[in-house]
Design a protein around this motif. Sequence first.
Motif, PDB file in Angstrom:
ATOM      1  N   PRO A  27      64.864 -42.820  30.284  1.00  0.00           N
ATOM      2  CA  PRO A  27      65.634 -42.881  31.535  1.00  0.00           C
ATOM      3  C   PRO A  27      66.969 -42.140  31.446  1.00  0.00           C
ATOM      4  O   PRO A  27      67.378 -41.481  32.406  1.00  0.00           O
ATOM      5  N   LYS A  28      67.639 -42.216  30.303  1.00  0.00           N
ATOM      6  CA  LYS A  28      68.933 -41.560  30.114  1.00  0.00           C
ATOM      7  C   LYS A  28      68.837 -40.052  30.364  1.00  0.00           C
ATOM      8  O   LYS A  28      69.769 -39.429  30.870  1.00  0.00           O
ATOM      9  N   TYR A  29      67.706 -39.456  30.022  1.00  0.00           N
ATOM     10  CA  TYR A  29      67.497 -38.019  30.150  1.00  0.00           C
ATOM     11  C   TYR A  29      66.653 -37.663  31.369  1.00  0.00           C
ATOM     12  O   TYR A  29      66.357 -36.502  31.597  1.00  0.00           O
ATOM     13  N   ARG A  30      66.231 -38.688  32.108  1.00  0.00           N
ATOM     14  CA  ARG A  30      65.321 -38.520  33.251  1.00  0.00           C
ATOM     15  C   ARG A  30      64.120 -37.660  32.817  1.00  0.00           C
ATOM     16  O   ARG A  30      63.748 -36.676  33.443  1.00  0.00           O
ATOM     17  N   GLU A  76      62.953 -27.964  32.443  1.00  0.00           N
ATOM     18  CA  GLU A  76      62.227 -28.932  33.267  1.00  0.00           C
ATOM     19  C   GLU A  76      60.974 -29.438  32.571  1.00  0.00           C
ATOM     20  O   GLU A  76      60.623 -30.610  32.679  1.00  0.00           O
ATOM     21  N   VAL A 133      59.184 -42.900  28.050  1.00  0.00           N
ATOM     22  CA  VAL A 133      60.080 -42.658  29.181  1.00  0.00           C
ATOM     23  C   VAL A 133      61.514 -42.753  28.671  1.00  0.00           C
ATOM     24  O   VAL A 133      61.891 -43.749  28.056  1.00  0.00           O
ATOM     25  N   GLY A 174      61.816 -35.927  40.471  1.00  0.00           N
ATOM     26  CA  GLY A 174      63.004 -35.544  39.717  1.00  0.00           C
ATOM     27  C   GLY A 174      62.929 -35.798  38.215  1.00  0.00           C
ATOM     28  O   GLY A 174      63.950 -35.739  37.534  1.00  0.00           O
ATOM     29  N   TRP A 175      61.741 -36.057  37.690  1.00  0.00           N
ATOM     30  CA  TRP A 175      61.582 -36.286  36.248  1.00  0.00           C
ATOM     31  C   TRP A 175      61.244 -34.974  35.559  1.00  0.00           C
ATOM     32  O   TRP A 175      60.524 -34.130  36.098  1.00  0.00           O
ATOM     33  N   ARG A 176      61.743 -34.817  34.352  1.00  0.00           N
ATOM     34  CA  ARG A 176      61.343 -33.715  33.467  1.00  0.00           C
ATOM     35  C   ARG A 176      60.119 -34.200  32.704  1.00  0.00           C
ATOM     36  O   ARG A 176      60.068 -35.359  32.309  1.00  0.00           O
ATOM     37  N   TYR A 179      63.779 -45.491  24.249  1.00  0.00           N
ATOM     38  CA  TYR A 179      62.841 -45.158  25.309  1.00  0.00           C
ATOM     39  C   TYR A 179      62.077 -46.407  25.726  1.00  0.00           C
ATOM     40  O   TYR A 179      62.137 -47.445  25.073  1.00  0.00           O
ATOM     41  N   ARG A 204      57.452 -34.588  38.704  1.00  0.00           N
ATOM     42  CA  ARG A 204      58.440 -33.520  38.938  1.00  0.00           C
ATOM     43  C   ARG A 204      59.052 -33.641  40.327  1.00  0.00           C
ATOM     44  O   ARG A 204      60.254 -33.443  40.509  1.00  0.00           O
TER      45      ARG A 204
END
Length: 153
Positions: free
Chosen positions: A54-57, A139, A52, A108-110, A38, A105
């Motif tokens: 990034p791989k999993y957004r 989400e 954060v 597009g981030w969870r 992360y 959100r």
Amino acid sequence: MRIPTTPQRSRMMSGIRGKNTLPERTLRSLLFARGFRYRVHVRKLPGSPDLVFPKYRAVVFVHGCFWHRHEGCHYTTTPRANEEFWQQKFQGNVARDKRHVETLRSLGWRVAIVWECAMRRSAQETARLVEDWLHGNEESLMIGQSVSASNGT
């Protein structure tokens, strides 16, 4: 229990960290040991999330119950001196947190919020819940006092 004087309280409050707190460092360590990689405190994202992925957004905020007003938590106290100031301060914190989550959100981030009390109760269980959330497709995630996961914030 003695009530601190204004200079004492000021000194105490100035020593409180905003980043790299013990609950945050503990969660980072546990997730790293589980194989997660992360970034920390990415300033380009709203609210500079604590973790954060990034791989999993996905992003994780580790919130202190006192400063971020964890509803129903016994760590969420209000100082008796200058109550009006504190109420405004806390309302501002909560409103800012909500804006950051909504913006993330919409980008597009969870978003997950891990409360300090969950880390105090069982850091291992909290890390497991975050791991399950990262591998899933929900989400949002909120982990609080009872160390139970709930969708939504």
